[in-house]
Design a protein around this motif. Structure first.
Motif, mmCIF file in Angstrom:
data_model
loop_
_atom_site.group_PDB
_atom_site.id
_atom_site.type_symbol
_atom_site.label_atom_id
_atom_site.label_comp_id
_atom_site.label_asym_id
_atom_site.label_seq_id
_atom_site.Cartn_x
_atom_site.Cartn_y
_atom_site.Cartn_z
ATOM 1 N N ILE A 140 0.785 -1.198 -0.284
ATOM 2 C CA ILE A 140 0.135 -0.139 -0.098
ATOM 3 C C ILE A 140 1.012 1.189 -0.048
ATOM 4 C CG2 ILE A 140 -1.808 1.349 1.309
ATOM 5 C CD1 ILE A 140 -2.664 -1.541 2.492
ATOM 6 N N CYS A 141 0.704 1.879 -0.983
ATOM 7 C CA CYS A 141 1.796 3.168 -1.229
ATOM 8 C C CYS A 141 0.931 4.474 -0.526
ATOM 9 C CB CYS A 141 1.558 3.687 -2.382
ATOM 10 S SG CYS A 141 2.287 5.319 -3.149
ATOM 11 N N ALA A 145 4.438 7.713 4.591
ATOM 12 C CA ALA A 145 4.813 6.711 5.642
ATOM 13 C C ALA A 145 5.949 6.192 5.376
ATOM 14 C CB ALA A 145 3.980 5.430 5.324
ATOM 15 N N THR A 146 7.117 7.023 5.970
ATOM 16 C CA THR A 146 8.383 6.873 6.057
ATOM 17 C C THR A 146 8.816 5.809 6.971
ATOM 18 O OG1 THR A 146 8.649 8.736 7.657
ATOM 19 C CG2 THR A 146 8.842 9.580 5.236
ATOM 20 N N THR A 147 7.964 5.567 8.052
ATOM 21 C CA THR A 147 8.042 4.483 8.938
ATOM 22 C C THR A 147 7.184 3.335 8.371
ATOM 23 O OG1 THR A 147 8.861 5.792 10.801
ATOM 24 C CG2 THR A 147 8.149 3.525 11.336
ATOM 25 N N THR A 165 2.175 -1.065 4.470
ATOM 26 C CA THR A 165 2.033 0.337 4.117
ATOM 27 C C THR A 165 3.206 1.160 4.198
ATOM 28 O OG1 THR A 165 -0.328 0.404 4.857
ATOM 29 C CG2 THR A 165 0.788 2.714 4.518
ATOM 30 N N SER A 166 3.647 1.620 3.272
ATOM 31 C CA SER A 166 5.170 2.225 3.344
ATOM 32 C C SER A 166 5.247 3.262 1.964
ATOM 33 C CB SER A 166 6.444 1.433 3.234
ATOM 34 O OG SER A 166 7.505 2.050 3.135
ATOM 35 N N CYS A 167 5.975 4.355 2.377
ATOM 36 C CA CYS A 167 6.485 5.195 0.690
ATOM 37 C C CYS A 167 7.464 4.353 -0.230
ATOM 38 C CB CYS A 167 7.342 6.423 1.027
ATOM 39 S SG CYS A 167 8.649 6.166 2.200
#
Length: 200
Positions: A140-141, A145-147, A165-167
Motif C-alpha cells: 500500500i503506497c 509513511a516513511t516508517t 504500508t510504506s512510501c
C-alpha cells in the motif's frame, strides 16, 4: 435428500483434502484472468520490480538479521515477516520469509515474487508460499509513511493476507513522484476476484 451435483462435488473435494491444490489452481487462474503481471526480477532481485509505472524496491524494508516486522491477529497469534532476506526463528528454519508463532513457516524467501496489476484493488502485492500455505502481502503506497507499518488483513483457507504500508510501496520509492493504487476503504481481506472464484 440428494444434493445438487455441484454441492456434492465441493464436499467430495474437501473430504478428500484436495482443496489446497484446488485453491492454488483457482488463485492462479484468477490472476491470469484479471491480467495480473508476474514481475521480472530487476537486477536478479526478487525485491525489485520494474513496471511501466516505475520501479518498486522493497530492499530498504528488509532486515539483514532476523525478521523486520511482527504482526498479531485478532486471536493474539503472532506472525513475523521479512522481505528480501530469509531468517531463522524457532521452528522456522533458515530461508523463512513469513513465520507463524515461531514454529510454522508460511512462506519461504525463495518463493518471493512481486505481482502488479494497475486494474486491481490492491495494485501491487508480493507473494510467498510454503508446503501447505500461501501468503499475500498487499503493498500500500503512502508517501507520508516513511516508517513502514504492517497489519493482519485476514485468512481464507490456506492463504494469509497482510497489508504493508510504506512510501517504499510507491512507484519510485520514497523519493519518487509516481504513486501506486491503494485498496479502498473497507476492502475485503483478499482481493475480490480471488474470493469470487473460490466461493462460487
Amino acid at each position: 435428500n440428494e444434493q445438487p451435483g455441484h454441492e456434492q462435488m465441493w464436499e467430495d473435494l474437501i473430504r478428500m483434502k484436495w482443496w489446497p491444490l484446488l485453491l492454488t489452481c483457482l488463485v492462479g487462474l484468477s490472476r491470469h484472468v484479471r491480467g495480473e503481471t508476474l514481475c521480472p526480477k530487476e537486477g536478479g532481485s526478487s525485491c525489485k520490480c520494474k513496471t511501466p509505472s516505475g520501479l518498486i524496491d522493497l530492499t530498504p524494508l528488509s532486515s539483514a538479521t532476523g525478521a523486520r516486522f511482527s504482526i498479531q491477529d485478532s486471536s493474539g497469534v503472532t506472525y513475523t515477516y521479512n522481505p528480501c532476506n530469509g531468517f531463522t526463528e524457532g521452528g522456522c528454519h533458515d530461508g523463512t520469509a513469513v513465520c507463524q508463532a515461531s514454529k510454522t513457516a508460511l512462506g519461504t524467501i525463495v518463493t518471493e515474487v512481486i505481482h502488479y496489476d494497475v486494474t486491481s484493488i490492491s495494485g501491487l502485492l508480493v507473494a510467498y508460499s510454503a508446503a501447505n500455505s500461501q501468503v499475500q502481502v498487499n503493498l500500500i503506497c503512502d508517501k507520508t509513511a516513511t516508517t513502514p507499518t504492517i497489519s493482519y488483513n485476514g485468512k481464507i483457507i490456506t492463504l494469509t493476507v497482510f497489508d504493508l504500508t510504506s512510501c517504499q510501496c510507491c512507484y519510485g520509492g520514497c523519493g519518487g513522484t509516481a504513486t501506486a493504487p491503494t485498496p479502498s476503504a473497507g476492502s475485503s481481506a483478499v482481493a475480490p476476484d480471488i474470493i469470487g472464484i473460490v466461493l462460487i
